[in-house]
Design an enzyme around this catalytic site. Structure first.
Site, PDB file in Angstrom:
ATOM      1  N   ASP A   1      17.401  39.351  21.109  1.00 30.29           N
ATOM      2  CA  ASP A   1      18.796  39.389  21.541  1.00 30.29           C
ATOM      3  C   ASP A   1      19.144  40.720  22.214  1.00 30.29           C
ATOM      4  O   ASP A   1      19.012  40.813  23.427  1.00 30.29           O
ATOM      5  CB  ASP A   1      19.784  38.926  20.449  1.00 30.29           C
ATOM      6  CG  ASP A   1      19.842  39.776  19.198  1.00 30.29           C
ATOM      7  OD1 ASP A   1      19.105  40.761  19.116  1.00 30.29           O
ATOM      8  OD2 ASP A   1      20.642  39.449  18.300  1.00 30.29           O
TER       9      ASP A   1
ATOM     10  N   GLY B   1      20.836  43.580  11.790  1.00 32.67           N
ATOM     11  CA  GLY B   1      19.817  44.530  12.236  1.00 32.67           C
ATOM     12  C   GLY B   1      18.495  43.825  12.428  1.00 32.67           C
ATOM     13  O   GLY B   1      18.413  42.595  12.298  1.00 32.67           O
TER      14      GLY B   1
ATOM     15  N   SER C   1      16.722  38.032  16.263  1.00 26.16           N
ATOM     16  CA  SER C   1      18.139  38.325  16.463  1.00 26.16           C
ATOM     17  C   SER C   1      18.591  39.344  15.424  1.00 26.16           C
ATOM     18  O   SER C   1      17.985  39.469  14.362  1.00 26.16           O
ATOM     19  CB  SER C   1      18.974  37.050  16.336  1.00 26.16           C
ATOM     20  OG  SER C   1      20.339  37.376  16.302  1.00 26.16           O
ATOM     21  N   HIS C   2      19.669  40.059  15.732  1.00 25.44           N
ATOM     22  CA  HIS C   2      20.250  40.965  14.750  1.00 25.44           C
ATOM     23  C   HIS C   2      20.751  40.197  13.532  1.00 25.44           C
ATOM     24  O   HIS C   2      20.873  40.760  12.450  1.00 25.44           O
ATOM     25  CB  HIS C   2      21.414  41.751  15.364  1.00 25.44           C
ATOM     26  CG  HIS C   2      20.969  42.973  16.110  1.00 25.44           C
ATOM     27  ND1 HIS C   2      20.245  42.910  17.258  1.00 25.44           N
ATOM     28  CD2 HIS C   2      21.156  44.289  15.852  1.00 25.44           C
ATOM     29  CE1 HIS C   2      20.004  44.145  17.685  1.00 25.44           C
ATOM     30  NE2 HIS C   2      20.549  45.000  16.838  1.00 25.44           N
ATOM     31  N   SER C   3      21.064  38.921  13.735  1.00 32.65           N
ATOM     32  CA  SER C   3      21.536  38.093  12.633  1.00 32.65           C
ATOM     33  C   SER C   3      20.470  37.073  12.281  1.00 32.65           C
ATOM     34  O   SER C   3      20.006  36.316  13.141  1.00 32.65           O
ATOM     35  CB  SER C   3      22.835  37.381  13.044  1.00 32.65           C
ATOM     36  OG  SER C   3      22.994  36.186  12.295  1.00 32.65           O
TER      37      SER C   3
END
Lengths: 142, 252
Positions: free
Chosen positions: A82, A43, A9-11
């Site tokens: 994601d 990111g 995930s980006h997070s």
């Protein structure tokens, strides 16, 4: 043989939260969370995903099952992603990695839960787990 | 894929590596200079991070390239690609950096016009594949495709010197950047804007042009030549059957 899972995930916190939920259903399955830009921001970083692939494949653990190789019975890794660049970075990581891995075209949370369940099947393969993850796209909620 | 390592004298490889490092430094400097311009372009249709992300990534890449000591071109390209991949962020990391990591191997026999064409083609292929973008989507592919095609044709059909071929490729990229203005974005964040993306120049195509311009400037400088005054149009109409028969191999 078994199948490992990686959630990208980006997070980082989102990835960890999704793994927390999926792990409830995952039994002995190796499931790794990876996310964030490496500096505390939003990111994804290919090198971090590569490390997660290795961990999900059991490589970091060395030869834990004592069968003479470091795969520890994991014959592949299904990757849940994601958005946007997480997909591209996961593909780059897979191309650079020695681990046999595929990206599932699935919603990340529902796909991870489906994949976790599928991976507990003793006859699970990379394809069967990917298929179940992708079936999550059809889940209707209301 | 190409070239014979053994044929290259060590000094030639060192000189080529040095030239590639110089090119990376020039790109880093240029992107830093254009940072605000790229950010402005990106704020119109995206999330306003292209200038800052690219400037940071290329600065890191130039540092990493300088630290290599006496590298060959392939090592420089791979190092720069890996650094961009981890430092740029967003889709530009895998697109600009990842593609470089995978196309670097084409330079394993050193810098020749053949290896440069192979490198350019593989780079374009990787960008298309990774971004799932085609020409006309208003992306960096719109600058890269005409540049790579023009470079290849100028070398393989027109038999131009590499510097002239590169100069023509830069002009082709410039036309490609202009082409992103009046068309609708089909990929990336700009595509969320639908028709409102029309009338805006694509930031990724623009930074692609800046990179190519710097490669040209450094190549001219290393060869001690003026930048050739050419445009992307052909000096000849290829009338031999061989050129016309060429199928688009290498593209998928």
């Amino acid at each position: 043989m078994s199948v490992g899972l990686v959630v990208v995930s980006h997070s980082e916190r989102a990835a960890e939260g999704i793994v927390e939920i999926a792990a409830e259903m995952a039994g002995e399955t190796r499931i790794e969370a990876v996310g964030g830009d490496g500096q505390g921001g939003i990111g994804t970083v290919p090198a971090d995903i590569e490390d997660a692939l290795a961990a999900a494949a059991g490589e970091a653990a060395g030869d834990a099952d004592g069968d003479g190789d470091e795969t520890n019975g994991v014959d592949g890794v299904v990757v849940l992603v994601d958005l946007g660049s997480a997909v591209m970075n996961a593909e780059v990581a897979i191309e650079l990695s020695d681990v046999d891995a595929v990206v599932a075209d699935a919603p990340v949370l529902e796909g991870a839960v489906n994949a976790a369940v599928a991976a507990t099947d003793p006859s699970a393969t990379l394809e069967s787990v990917r298929e179940q993850a992708e079936a999550a796209a059809d889940i209707s909620k209301v | 894929m190409s070239g014979d390592k053994a044929e290259d004298e060590e000094s030639a490889v060192g000189e080529e590596g040095e030239a590639v490092v110089a090119a990376v430094e020039a790109v880093a400097e240029r992107i830093e200079t254009e940072r605000d311009r790229l950010t402005d372009l990106d704020s119109a249709i995206g999330d306003a991070d292209h200038g800052g992300n690219m400037a940071r990534g290329w600065a890191e890449a130039a540092g990493a390239a300088r630290d290599l000591g006496d590298p060959d071109p392939e090592t420089v390209a791979k190092t720069v690609g890996k650094t961009l991949m981890s430092e740029v962020g967003g889709a530009s990391g895998p697109l600009f950096g990842g593609s470089l990591v995978f196309s670097a191997a084409e330079l394993d026999g050193g810098l020749t016009k053949e290896s440069a064409v192979a490198f350019a083609e593989t780079y374009l292929e990787k960008v298309e594949e990774r971004g799932d973008a085609r020409i006309g989507d208003a992306t960096m592919v719109d600058a890269l495709t005409p540049a790579v095609h023009t470079f290849k044709k100028s070398i393989e059909v027109d038999d131009l010197p590499p510097l002239d071929a590169l100069a023509k490729a830069v002009d082709a990229a410039e036309r490609g950047v202009a082409f992103t203005v009046p068309i609708r974005a089909r990929k990336g964040r700009a595509s969320y804007l639908g028709w409102r993306s029309v009338g805006h120049q694509d930031p990724g195509a623009t930074s692609t042009l800046f990179i190519l311009e710097e490669l040209l400037a450094v190549a001219a400088d290393r060869l001690d030549r003026e930048v050739p005054d050419v445009d992307a149009t052909s000096p000849t109409i290829p009338d031999d059957a061989e050129a016309e028969d060429e199928s688009p191999e290498g593209s998928k």
